[in-house]
Design an enzyme around this catalytic site. Structure first.
Site, PDB file in Angstrom:
ATOM      1  N   VAL A 292     -59.627 -11.787 164.539  1.00 31.07           N
ATOM      2  CA  VAL A 292     -59.810 -10.369 164.252  1.00 31.07           C
ATOM      3  C   VAL A 292     -58.967  -9.924 163.015  1.00 31.07           C
ATOM      4  O   VAL A 292     -58.287 -10.802 162.728  1.00 31.07           O
ATOM      5  CB  VAL A 292     -59.413  -9.561 165.521  1.00 31.07           C
ATOM      6  N   SER A 293     -59.367  -8.859 162.442  1.00 26.55           N
ATOM      7  CA  SER A 293     -58.889  -8.252 161.323  1.00 26.55           C
ATOM      8  C   SER A 293     -57.294  -7.753 161.413  1.00 26.55           C
ATOM      9  O   SER A 293     -56.680  -7.738 160.515  1.00 26.55           O
ATOM     10  CB  SER A 293     -59.742  -7.527 160.753  1.00 26.55           C
ATOM     11  N   SER A 294     -57.079  -6.928 162.586  1.00 31.65           N
ATOM     12  CA  SER A 294     -56.038  -6.115 162.633  1.00 31.65           C
ATOM     13  C   SER A 294     -55.442  -6.105 163.752  1.00 31.65           C
ATOM     14  O   SER A 294     -55.984  -6.682 165.002  1.00 31.65           O
ATOM     15  CB  SER A 294     -56.231  -4.705 162.121  1.00 31.65           C
TER      16      SER A 294
END
Length: 202
Positions: free
Chosen positions: A64-66
């Site tokens: 996931v990105s964050s």
């Protein structure tokens, strides 16, 4: 007389790569005779493997990105585990990253490369292509295949991909504007806001 196959011929018979056959021989999963610098595999091993079917040793990779997407990451892992179980895969390792798909220095990605290069796995399972990389998936797939490792993509989540592409675009614009105008500059802030507004209107 027992027929012996070259490793390349044997690989074609089973529909796997030559690298995979060599890895099976070195791991003791496949009987073979050493002739000079090459191996020869008895025909009887084809039947044995097809009947016994050497299980895939799988790495699950999720990203996931964050950090505020922790729940999404957990759901991704759970889905990949259930999918692998339904396919009868032996999950050797679960690797995760919390980082942009544009980041090539992800710790988890580096770990994945080491496993692929060491021949410890035969398959990498991901939900969709951009979990591994935003661009250049085909090059990555070709490299993994050269080590006898297959990348299995379950589905393409276009909505999630679009959302992360927007986030990546904003990160690139912010970085570029910061270098061009200075991180605290009003011009930088105006440019970033302008891009955000365009994306919202779209």
């Amino acid at each position: 007389m027992v027929r012996l196959y070259r490793t390349g011929e044997f690989a074609k018979k089973l529909g796997v790569s030559k690298m995979t056959v060599l890895r099976w021989i070195k791991a003791g999963k496949l009987k073979a005779h050493r002739i000079g610098k090459e191996y020869r595999v008895p025909e009887s091993e084809i039947k044995r493997i097809l009947e016994g079917k050497i299980p895939d040793k799988v790495v699950i990779y999720a990203r996931v990105s964050s950090r505020d997407q922790k729940e999404d990451l957990e759901r991704q892992i759970e889905y990949l585990e259930n999918y692998s179980s339904s396919k009868g895969y032996q999950v050797a390792k679960i690797i995760t990253d919390v980082s942009s798909g544009l980041n090539e220095n992800r710790r988890g990605l580096k770990q994945l490369f080491k496993l692929v290069e060491s021949g410890e796995v035969t398959k990498v399972v991901i939900t969709c292509r951009d979990r591994l990389t935003r661009f250049g998936f085909k090059y990555l797939e070709q490299y993994f295949n050269s080590h006898g490792v297959e990348i299995e993509v379950i589905f393409d989540d276009e909505e999630a991909i679009e959302k992360e592409l927007v986030e990546d675009l904003l990160a690139i614009v912010t970085s570029f504007a910061g270098k061009l105008y200075g991180m605290r500059s009003h011009k930088k802030k105006r440019l970033v806001e302008a891009v955000k507004n365009v994306l919202r209107d779209d």
